[in-house]
Design a protein around this motif. Sequence first.
Motif, mmCIF file in Angstrom:
data_model
loop_
_atom_site.group_PDB
_atom_site.id
_atom_site.type_symbol
_atom_site.label_atom_id
_atom_site.label_comp_id
_atom_site.label_asym_id
_atom_site.label_seq_id
_atom_site.Cartn_x
_atom_site.Cartn_y
_atom_site.Cartn_z
ATOM 1 N N VAL A 1 0.837 -1.186 0.000
ATOM 2 C CA VAL A 1 0.000 0.000 0.000
ATOM 3 C C VAL A 1 0.878 1.244 0.000
ATOM 4 C CG1 VAL A 1 -1.894 -1.154 1.185
ATOM 5 C CG2 VAL A 1 -0.135 -0.010 2.530
ATOM 6 N N ASN A 2 0.290 2.397 -0.385
ATOM 7 C CA ASN A 2 1.081 3.631 -0.450
ATOM 8 C C ASN A 2 0.788 4.576 0.703
ATOM 9 O OD1 ASN A 2 -1.412 4.603 -1.094
ATOM 10 N ND2 ASN A 2 -0.840 5.446 -3.096
ATOM 11 N N LYS A 3 0.115 4.048 1.741
ATOM 12 C CA LYS A 3 -0.146 4.851 2.931
ATOM 13 C C LYS A 3 -0.111 3.951 4.148
ATOM 14 C CE LYS A 3 -3.491 8.028 5.024
ATOM 15 N NZ LYS A 3 -4.805 8.717 4.889
ATOM 16 N N VAL A 4 0.527 4.405 5.226
ATOM 17 C CA VAL A 4 0.588 3.633 6.459
ATOM 18 C C VAL A 4 0.063 4.477 7.622
ATOM 19 C CG1 VAL A 4 2.500 2.147 5.742
ATOM 20 C CG2 VAL A 4 2.986 4.333 6.871
ATOM 21 N N ILE A 5 -0.343 3.797 8.677
ATOM 22 C CA ILE A 5 -0.796 4.447 9.904
ATOM 23 C C ILE A 5 0.213 4.135 10.999
ATOM 24 C CG2 ILE A 5 -2.604 4.533 11.669
ATOM 25 C CD1 ILE A 5 -4.575 3.646 9.465
ATOM 26 N N ILE A 6 0.865 5.167 11.496
ATOM 27 C CA ILE A 6 1.856 4.989 12.556
ATOM 28 C C ILE A 6 1.250 5.472 13.871
ATOM 29 C CG2 ILE A 6 4.198 5.474 13.350
ATOM 30 C CD1 ILE A 6 4.156 4.044 10.671
ATOM 31 N N ARG A 7 1.065 4.562 14.813
ATOM 32 C CA ARG A 7 0.598 4.964 16.134
ATOM 33 C C ARG A 7 1.807 5.302 17.001
ATOM 34 N NH1 ARG A 7 -2.697 1.423 20.628
ATOM 35 N NH2 ARG A 7 -0.983 -0.013 20.189
ATOM 36 N N GLY B 1 18.578 -4.813 16.804
ATOM 37 C CA GLY B 1 18.891 -3.976 15.655
ATOM 38 C C GLY B 1 18.173 -4.330 14.381
ATOM 39 N N LEU B 2 17.145 -5.172 14.463
ATOM 40 C CA LEU B 2 16.437 -5.613 13.261
ATOM 41 C C LEU B 2 15.033 -5.026 13.161
ATOM 42 C CD1 LEU B 2 17.511 -9.375 13.233
ATOM 43 C CD2 LEU B 2 18.337 -7.550 11.740
ATOM 44 N N GLY B 3 14.744 -4.022 13.981
ATOM 45 C CA GLY B 3 13.405 -3.466 14.008
ATOM 46 C C GLY B 3 12.930 -2.912 12.680
ATOM 47 N N ILE B 4 13.752 -2.093 12.045
ATOM 48 C CA ILE B 4 13.372 -1.505 10.753
ATOM 49 C C ILE B 4 13.248 -2.576 9.677
ATOM 50 C CG2 ILE B 4 14.181 -0.018 8.879
ATOM 51 C CD1 ILE B 4 12.967 1.570 11.076
ATOM 52 N N ALA B 5 14.169 -3.543 9.680
ATOM 53 C CA ALA B 5 14.121 -4.631 8.695
ATOM 54 C C ALA B 5 12.844 -5.452 8.873
ATOM 55 C CB ALA B 5 15.347 -5.525 8.834
ATOM 56 N N ASN B 6 12.468 -5.727 10.122
ATOM 57 C CA ASN B 6 11.236 -6.477 10.373
ATOM 58 C C ASN B 6 9.998 -5.658 10.010
ATOM 59 O OD1 ASN B 6 12.225 -8.992 11.344
ATOM 60 N ND2 ASN B 6 12.791 -8.021 13.266
ATOM 61 N N THR B 7 10.070 -4.355 10.233
ATOM 62 C CA THR B 7 8.970 -3.478 9.840
ATOM 63 C C THR B 7 8.768 -3.523 8.333
ATOM 64 O OG1 THR B 7 9.357 -2.011 11.722
ATOM 65 C CG2 THR B 7 8.143 -1.093 9.845
ATOM 66 N N SER C 1 12.086 3.255 16.257
ATOM 67 C CA SER C 1 12.051 4.709 16.368
ATOM 68 C C SER C 1 11.056 5.295 15.380
ATOM 69 C CB SER C 1 13.450 5.263 16.100
ATOM 70 O OG SER C 1 13.405 6.572 15.602
ATOM 71 N N SER C 2 10.178 6.165 15.888
ATOM 72 C CA SER C 2 9.229 6.840 14.998
ATOM 73 C C SER C 2 9.964 7.630 13.930
ATOM 74 C CB SER C 2 8.329 7.788 15.806
ATOM 75 O OG SER C 2 7.560 7.088 16.737
ATOM 76 N N GLU C 3 11.016 8.338 14.348
ATOM 77 C CA GLU C 3 11.773 9.158 13.399
ATOM 78 C C GLU C 3 12.311 8.310 12.250
ATOM 79 O OE1 GLU C 3 12.921 10.781 17.568
ATOM 80 O OE2 GLU C 3 12.236 8.905 16.670
ATOM 81 N N ASP C 4 12.853 7.135 12.600
ATOM 82 C CA ASP C 4 13.482 6.290 11.583
ATOM 83 C C ASP C 4 12.461 5.642 10.660
ATOM 84 O OD1 ASP C 4 15.743 7.011 12.942
ATOM 85 O OD2 ASP C 4 16.197 5.013 13.724
ATOM 86 N N VAL C 5 11.394 5.070 11.249
ATOM 87 C CA VAL C 5 10.436 4.352 10.415
ATOM 88 C C VAL C 5 9.623 5.319 9.553
ATOM 89 C CG1 VAL C 5 8.523 4.262 12.085
ATOM 90 C CG2 VAL C 5 8.804 2.436 10.410
ATOM 91 N N ILE C 6 9.275 6.484 10.096
ATOM 92 C CA ILE C 6 8.535 7.468 9.305
ATOM 93 C C ILE C 6 9.407 7.990 8.168
ATOM 94 C CG2 ILE C 6 7.548 9.799 9.372
ATOM 95 C CD1 ILE C 6 6.517 9.034 12.231
ATOM 96 N N THR C 7 10.679 8.251 8.449
ATOM 97 C CA THR C 7 11.600 8.695 7.401
ATOM 98 C C THR C 7 11.727 7.637 6.313
ATOM 99 O OG1 THR C 7 12.848 10.078 8.948
ATOM 100 C CG2 THR C 7 13.967 9.431 6.908
ATOM 101 N N MET C 8 11.830 6.363 6.709
ATOM 102 C CA MET C 8 11.924 5.288 5.726
ATOM 103 C C MET C 8 10.712 5.296 4.797
ATOM 104 S SD MET C 8 11.978 1.124 6.240
ATOM 105 C CE MET C 8 10.251 1.022 6.749
ATOM 106 N N PHE C 9 9.522 5.326 5.387
ATOM 107 C CA PHE C 9 8.320 5.276 4.558
ATOM 108 C C PHE C 9 8.197 6.515 3.670
ATOM 109 C CE2 PHE C 9 6.448 2.126 7.684
ATOM 110 C CZ PHE C 9 6.391 1.095 6.767
ATOM 111 N N GLU C 10 8.453 7.686 4.220
ATOM 112 C CA GLU C 10 8.347 8.914 3.432
ATOM 113 C C GLU C 10 9.323 8.903 2.258
ATOM 114 O OE1 GLU C 10 6.311 11.466 3.495
ATOM 115 O OE2 GLU C 10 5.126 10.927 5.259
ATOM 116 N N ARG C 11 10.535 8.426 2.475
ATOM 117 C CA ARG C 11 11.519 8.375 1.387
ATOM 118 C C ARG C 11 11.166 7.312 0.352
ATOM 119 N NH1 ARG C 11 17.714 8.903 2.960
ATOM 120 N NH2 ARG C 11 17.698 9.195 0.699
ATOM 121 N N MET C 12 10.359 6.325 0.761
ATOM 122 C CA MET C 12 9.862 5.310 -0.172
ATOM 123 C C MET C 12 8.646 5.798 -0.948
ATOM 124 S SD MET C 12 10.125 1.978 2.343
ATOM 125 C CE MET C 12 8.866 1.096 1.421
#
Length: 303
Positions: free
Chosen positions: A4-10, A216-222, A254-265
């Motif tokens: 999908v092209n939109k995610v919901i981050i709580r 250290g695998l949080g972003i990869a698992n996300t 980290s919200s900062e990291d995961v949100i940045t990842m999605f936005e850059r994608m």
Amino acid sequence: MEAVNKVIIRETAPRDGWQNLEFIETDMKFQIIEKIVDMGAPEIEVTSFVNPKAVPQTRDASELARRVIGMVSEKDKHVKLTALVPNKKGAENAYASGIKTVDFVMSASEEHNKRNVRRTIDESFAALEDIIDNSPEDFEVRLAFACVFGSPFGDKIDIDNVIKIIEKSLHMGVKIIGLADSAGLSTPDHTSAVLRRIKEYVDIDKLSAHIHDTRGLGIANTYAAYQEGIYKFDAALGGLGGCPFIPGAAGNISSEDVITMFERMGVKTGIDMGEMKEASLFLSENIKGKYNSKILDINKINS
């Protein structure tokens, strides 16, 4: 499955992120949560209604909830406010404070469930059923399902039993199942494999992911969960958090990291990046904790 092209981050920092820290004054909590609201978070886990002897950090749950509800109303913001509860009393206190959406916490690990809420899984499930049967119509109950991707105590997680609990919970009236890697044990291939099995029986719209970054695998698992169709995620500013009943547990993604990842994608999050930076820096300047955010580190350097 097509991503999908939109995610919901709580945003879970106010509950999961701070629960292990020294008590944060209510006024400071409120200021940080207001900045989280201003950055555009669609959902915020404000607090938990638990025994204050077990989690002293949330002894101001009712006061904080009421203040945040009032602030969101004044700002006319469309944000869902949620809280964690371990039992019927917690659910009743949440509702009395104005919180209309709660996560009932239960673990897929028998040992973790006993340590975390001092019940067997069967006892927790009976408590969940009692909450749903006796809740007002405008009360939404979700399941925060811990240790789905592995137990830190060595007991095996039976995926067939996980699926049975999910199906029974949804049939009872649970709205969302939050699948948690509570100890950060999973790897991307395991995350994908577990989700593929669950998706055979459960609509993806009913699932969310709560992933910790212990190894250290949080972003990869996300990202693996996103590839499997999950579009609802929990994250915490600064990567703070961790279950107090899991030895060595580290924070959330980290919200900062995961949100940045999605936005850059090119995946929309609805978050104002400038406001997020301000909220993140304000948090780190005022709250002592073990931070784990690459973007926060970059922002500190560039500020």
